[in-house]
Design a protein around this motif. Structure first.
Motif, PDB file in Angstrom:
ATOM      1  N   ILE A 229      61.467  97.651 161.378  1.00 23.30           N
ATOM      2  CA  ILE A 229      62.198  97.843 162.631  1.00 23.30           C
ATOM      3  C   ILE A 229      63.701  97.884 162.367  1.00 23.30           C
ATOM      4  O   ILE A 229      64.426  98.740 162.904  1.00 23.30           O
ATOM      5  CB  ILE A 229      61.862  96.728 163.636  1.00 23.30           C
ATOM      6  CG1 ILE A 229      60.359  96.687 163.913  1.00 23.30           C
ATOM      7  CG2 ILE A 229      62.648  96.921 164.938  1.00 23.30           C
ATOM      8  CD1 ILE A 229      59.786  97.933 164.497  1.00 23.30           C
TER       9      ILE A 229
ATOM     10  N   ALA B 167      65.846 101.120 163.251  1.00 24.85           N
ATOM     11  CA  ALA B 167      66.892 100.921 164.269  1.00 24.85           C
ATOM     12  C   ALA B 167      68.269 101.206 163.688  1.00 24.85           C
ATOM     13  O   ALA B 167      69.144 101.764 164.366  1.00 24.85           O
ATOM     14  CB  ALA B 167      66.820  99.498 164.822  1.00 24.85           C
TER      15      ALA B 167
ATOM     16  N   LEU C 241      64.810 104.724 166.975  1.00 22.85           N
ATOM     17  CA  LEU C 241      63.856 104.159 167.928  1.00 22.85           C
ATOM     18  C   LEU C 241      64.056 104.819 169.288  1.00 22.85           C
ATOM     19  O   LEU C 241      65.134 104.736 169.883  1.00 22.85           O
ATOM     20  CB  LEU C 241      64.018 102.645 168.036  1.00 22.85           C
ATOM     21  CG  LEU C 241      63.878 101.851 166.737  1.00 22.85           C
ATOM     22  CD1 LEU C 241      63.933 100.358 167.023  1.00 22.85           C
ATOM     23  CD2 LEU C 241      62.583 102.212 166.000  1.00 22.85           C
TER      24      LEU C 241
ATOM     25  N   LEU D 212      60.971  90.175 168.071  1.00 17.99           N
ATOM     26  CA  LEU D 212      61.165  91.617 168.180  1.00 17.99           C
ATOM     27  C   LEU D 212      61.013  92.095 169.613  1.00 17.99           C
ATOM     28  O   LEU D 212      61.722  93.020 170.046  1.00 17.99           O
ATOM     29  CB  LEU D 212      60.158  92.347 167.276  1.00 17.99           C
ATOM     30  CG  LEU D 212      60.384  92.250 165.770  1.00 17.99           C
ATOM     31  CD1 LEU D 212      59.240  92.918 165.019  1.00 17.99           C
ATOM     32  CD2 LEU D 212      61.711  92.874 165.365  1.00 17.99           C
ATOM     33  N   ASP D 213      60.098  91.485 170.351  1.00 17.26           N
ATOM     34  CA  ASP D 213      59.886  91.908 171.734  1.00 17.26           C
ATOM     35  C   ASP D 213      61.145  91.697 172.568  1.00 17.26           C
ATOM     36  O   ASP D 213      61.548  92.573 173.348  1.00 17.26           O
ATOM     37  CB  ASP D 213      58.711  91.133 172.333  1.00 17.26           C
ATOM     38  CG  ASP D 213      58.281  91.687 173.683  1.00 17.26           C
ATOM     39  OD1 ASP D 213      57.977  92.884 173.762  1.00 17.26           O
ATOM     40  OD2 ASP D 213      58.276  90.919 174.659  1.00 17.26           O
TER      41      ASP D 213
ATOM     42  N   LEU E  88      63.791  94.348 171.261  1.00 17.24           N
ATOM     43  CA  LEU E  88      63.519  95.726 171.649  1.00 17.24           C
ATOM     44  C   LEU E  88      63.636  95.930 173.153  1.00 17.24           C
ATOM     45  O   LEU E  88      64.094  96.976 173.615  1.00 17.24           O
ATOM     46  CB  LEU E  88      62.123  96.139 171.169  1.00 17.24           C
ATOM     47  CG  LEU E  88      61.951  96.261 169.656  1.00 17.24           C
ATOM     48  CD1 LEU E  88      60.483  96.479 169.309  1.00 17.24           C
ATOM     49  CD2 LEU E  88      62.814  97.386 169.088  1.00 17.24           C
TER      50      LEU E  88
ATOM     51  N   THR F   9      67.378  96.298 173.728  1.00 18.31           N
ATOM     52  CA  THR F   9      68.109  97.418 173.130  1.00 18.31           C
ATOM     53  C   THR F   9      67.572  98.800 173.520  1.00 18.31           C
ATOM     54  O   THR F   9      68.352  99.733 173.716  1.00 18.31           O
ATOM     55  CB  THR F   9      68.103  97.300 171.596  1.00 18.31           C
ATOM     56  OG1 THR F   9      66.732  97.219 171.141  1.00 18.31           O
ATOM     57  CG2 THR F   9      68.867  96.056 171.145  1.00 18.31           C
TER      58      THR F   9
ATOM     59  N   GLY G 165      61.945  98.487 174.947  1.00 22.77           N
ATOM     60  CA  GLY G 165      60.677  98.583 174.233  1.00 22.77           C
ATOM     61  C   GLY G 165      59.884  97.300 174.216  1.00 22.77           C
ATOM     62  O   GLY G 165      60.247  96.307 174.861  1.00 22.77           O
TER      63      GLY G 165
END
Length: 404
Positions: free
Chosen positions: A213, A217, A222, A262-263, A266, A269, A272
């Motif tokens: 990721i 990114a 992404l 990560l959740d 994302l 940003t 996601g």
């Protein structure tokens, strides 16, 4: 190109050769078994990256993504070509068959062979996304089961182990002799020591997933709404000591913590999501190496019969959630639960009863041994219905995109 008549040669659950025609038929059968979508995907299709695409749930993710979601993009795996002494790996042949299916379906899927942990592979993928797929990635599925990983920053190589934490564990396991006669035996696995836990987490935890990721990114690749999943397993209380409560379990806990991090990132940003997908039991090349899992899976099949949900159906359900055909419904830990059929109380109670009763003398009446043996052989392209194993086959199959 060399042609050979291939017969299975194995040491336990490990086979020395793979059958290209059997692997091809297995992929075709999975494709046929994958439910067709209610609406055939049109247009170019979303851009996806599958890391670990040649075996097990990663293969199912690739095939289901092609058929169910109409994906294009990149599939990464690490396989070996045929030599003078050995056939290619089964994953090599499965990849060649998958590439042919993708081409027939009109989907632009590029297959890369190499070390998914390396930054070199991440650069290759990023370049392809940028130059061939419009510079935006919609989905990433991470499905890597590996014995070791080299950290691209430090150069240190870490090795994963299958050990309980805290104390040694004794468990029943299922073995077959050279004639295929089953034996239920108790085996003891020593407790993790030294830095076993840290090493296993470094290989099988979320570090490489997060690095993918970061890499993508950092290149601005992404897409808005980018969604990613790492494939995982929780499993039964019967196997918990060696699995969920052992070194691999520590790695899975790290993977889930990575998903939550990560959740949040994302969502902030690119709007996601990041989740883990907890899949149900299946016969895979990695699962057969875990003490007790072979016995458990055979007993589970004995309880459920055709109610055991194959990986291709589970991954079709995941793609439905990814693409909006069904709601994306993670639990409180950020996990998509595709294993509820396995962990239902009545199913686990029935398997536990059979586990207690399982001995060498009783196992044939408790587990579906014919099914289990056939599925182990099918991992290497043997015992696949419709294949003529008396015919010579070409073993020098080119990697997709390479000349013969």
């Amino acid at each position: 190109m060399s042609e050979r008549v291939l017969t299975p040669r194995n040491r336990g659950f490990l086979f020395l050769d793979s059958h290209p025609a059997g692997c091809r038929q297995l992929v075709a059968d999975m494709w046929q078994d994958c439910p067709a979508p209610d609406h055939v995907p049109s247009g170019a299709g979303p851009v996806a990256l599958i890391v670990g695409s040649s075996a097990g749930y990663g293969l199912a993710a690739t095939l289901a993504g092609l058929k169910r979601a109409g994906i294009r993009g990149i599939a990464v795996s690490f396989e070996k070509a045929a030599t003078d002494r050995r056939t290619a790996t089964a994953g090599w042949y499965r990849t060649a068959a998958t590439a042919d299916l993708a081409r027939t379906a009109g989907r632009d899927l590029v297959f890369l062979n190499g070390d998914a942990f390396s930054d070199t592979m991440k650069d290759r993928v990023a370049d392809l996304v940028e130059q061939r797929f419009g510079g935006r990635l919609d989905f990433l599925i991470h499905s890597v089961a590996a014995p070791r990983r080299t950290d691209p920053d430090s150069g240190a190589t870490y090795a994963s182990v299958l050990k309980p934490i805290g104390r040694a564990d004794r468990t029943k396991t299922l073995l077959f002799d050279e004639q295929g006669v089953p034996e239920v035996r108790e085996v003891e696995t020593e407790a993790a020591g030294g830095d076993d836990v840290e090493q296993t987490v470094a290989v099988m935890g979320g570090a490489d997933w997060e690095r993918w990721i970061d890499h993508l990114a950092g290149r601005g690749l992404l897409a808005d709404g980018f969604t990613t999943a790492a494939l995982s397993y929780i499993g039964s209380p019967l196997t918990a000591a060696i699995y969920r409560q052992g070194t691999i379990g520590a790695a899975k806990a790290h993977l889930e913590a990575t998903a939550r991090t990560l959740d949040e990132r994302l969502g902030r940003t690119v709007g996601g999501r990041a989740v883990t997908s907890v899949n149900g039991a299946a016969v895979t090349q990695s699962s057969t190496a875990i003490p007790g899992i072979a016995l458990y899976t055979g007993l589970l099949r004995g309880v459920l019969g055709d109610g055991l949900v194959p990986p291709i159906h589970q991954l079709a359900a995941l793609w439905d959630q990814f693409t909006g055909a069904a709601p994306l419904t993670p639990d409180d830990e950020g996990r998509i639960r595709l294993d509820t059929w396995e962990l239902a109380d009545d199913v686990q109670a029935a398997v536990a009863e059979r586990w207690e009763a399982a001995t060498t003398d009783t196992i044939a009446g408790l587990a579906d041994l014919d099914w289990f043996r056939a599925h182990v052989r099918r991992l290497y392209g043997f015992s696949v219905p419709g294949v003529d194993y008396g015919a010579a086959v070409t073993v020098d199959v080119p990697w997709p995109g390479q000349a013969s």
